[in-house]
Design an enzyme around this catalytic site. Structure first.
Site, PDB file in Angstrom:
ATOM      1  N   THR A  33      -7.505  75.945 -30.942  1.00 21.53           N
ATOM      2  CA  THR A  33      -8.193  75.345 -32.096  1.00 21.53           C
ATOM      3  C   THR A  33      -9.100  76.377 -32.766  1.00 21.53           C
ATOM      4  OG1 THR A  33      -8.213  73.199 -30.985  1.00 21.53           O
ATOM      5  CG2 THR A  33      -9.812  73.499 -32.760  1.00 21.53           C
ATOM      6  N   ALA A  88     -11.658  82.629 -29.703  1.00 19.31           N
ATOM      7  CA  ALA A  88     -12.864  82.580 -28.859  1.00 19.31           C
ATOM      8  C   ALA A  88     -14.071  82.854 -29.739  1.00 19.31           C
ATOM      9  CB  ALA A  88     -12.781  83.613 -27.740  1.00 19.31           C
ATOM     10  N   GLU A 108      -9.164  72.465 -24.655  1.00 18.21           N
ATOM     11  CA  GLU A 108      -8.703  73.863 -24.603  1.00 18.21           C
ATOM     12  C   GLU A 108      -8.589  74.322 -23.152  1.00 18.21           C
ATOM     13  OE1 GLU A 108     -10.494  75.422 -28.872  1.00 18.21           O
ATOM     14  OE2 GLU A 108     -11.677  75.725 -27.072  1.00 18.21           O
TER      15      GLU A 108
HETATM   16  C1  5RP Z   1     -12.908  75.931 -30.746  1.00 15.73           C
HETATM   17  C2  5RP Z   1     -12.935  77.307 -30.184  1.00 15.73           C
HETATM   18  C3  5RP Z   1     -12.459  78.402 -31.069  1.00 15.73           C
HETATM   19  O1  5RP Z   1     -11.483  79.117 -30.400  1.00 15.73           O
HETATM   20  C4  5RP Z   1     -13.608  79.303 -31.393  1.00 15.73           C
HETATM   21  O2  5RP Z   1     -14.660  78.539 -31.949  1.00 15.73           O
HETATM   22  C5  5RP Z   1     -13.181  80.403 -32.373  1.00 15.73           C
HETATM   23  O3  5RP Z   1     -12.965  79.850 -33.638  1.00 15.73           O
HETATM   24  P1  5RP Z   1     -12.582  80.705 -34.896  1.00 15.73           P
HETATM   25  O4  5RP Z   1     -11.182  81.201 -34.687  1.00 15.73           O
HETATM   26  O5  5RP Z   1     -12.695  79.731 -36.038  1.00 15.73           O
HETATM   27  O6  5RP Z   1     -13.567  81.836 -35.035  1.00 15.73           O
HETATM   28  O7  5RP Z   1     -13.304  77.552 -29.066  1.00 15.73           O
HETATM   29  O8  5RP Z   1     -13.432  74.998 -29.843  1.00 15.73           O
END
Ligand code: 5RP
Length: 227
Positions: A33, A88, A108
């Site tokens: 996500t 992440a 996740e």
């Molecule tokens: C969601 C997550 C995402 O992997 C994390 O927030 C990174 O998000 P983005 O790719 O938008 O920087 O852990 O729960």
């Protein structure tokens, strides 16, 4: 100078390049996500015939996958996943991660646990020497929110309720700053043991196997050395 969005796009493309050759018509792919994963899903759409289906880690990703014409299976229908691809919020050089900025940490961690390999895709701003700059998301049962917050303060943390946010599991999130992770796996286990904690966003007991880091100088690949 590339923007962060362009770097996320590069990381997503690098993941596709690694994942595609490993997919068989019967393969099921675990999908995380976030905004980096959104780009990965968009790229995956053109290859939906190359694999059977996906298992998703959030309602948000499920909607995007289905809109891309990719079948989404319930994890209960699946016994194994070859790969899990996710972003992440922080990644260290031992491939420990802080995740949950998007609030999907629990699903996740569950979906990743079923996959043989976790491929982490990030832009270079996420790569750190030491985890801890990003406040650690902890999903809590609402009834236990204050009890968990007290425990976390004892550990040196400063918990803040993520206001107006409910997880896909109907719970709340405390974002905890001020924590120190000298032994991230041990710390994760300790947090897991606090009654009322559903899941913490520290992914250290089981981190990523491979990380694709998009930077101004190109892509770097970090791989876990199995002992
Ligand atoms: C969601 C997550 C995402 O992997 C994390 O927030 C990174 O998000 P983005 O790719 O938008 O920087 O852990 O729960």
């Amino acid at each position: 100078m590339r923007t962060q969005d362009e770097l996320k796009q590069q990381a997503a493309q690098a993941a596709l390049d690694i994942v595609l050759p490993q997919l068989q018509p019967e393969s099921i792919l675990g999908v995380g996500t976030g905004s980096t994963v959104d780009r990965f899903i968009d790229l995956l759409a053109a290859h939906r015939e190359a694999f059977r289906a996906a298992v998703s880690s959030s309602e948000r990703s499920t909607q995007r996958l289905q809109a891309a014409g990719i079948q989404v299976l319930d994890l209960n229908e699946v016994s194994s996943l070859t790969l899990y691809v996710d972003g992440a919020d922080e990644l260290d050089h031992q491939l420990n991660m802080i995740k949950g900025g998007g609030g999907a940490l629990t699903r996740e961690k569950i979906v990743a646990s079923v996959a043989d390999r976790f491929v982490c895709i990030v832009d270079e701003s996420k790569l750190v020497q030491q985890l801890g700059r990003f406040a650690l998301p902890i999903e809590v049962i609402p009834l236990a929110r204050e009890a968990v917050a007290r425990e976390v303060r004892q550990l040196g943390g400063r918990p803040v309720l993520r206001a107006g946010f409910t997880t896909d599991n109907g719970n709340q999130i405390l974002d905890v700053s001020g924590l120190q992770y000298d032994d991230p796996a041990e710390f994760e286990a300790m947090l897991n043991n606090i009654p009322g904690v559903v899941c913490c966003g520290l992914f250290a007991i089981s981190g990523a196997h491979l990380a694709l880091v998009a930077g101004q100088d190109g892509m770097s690949l970090l791989e876990l050395q199995e002992s």
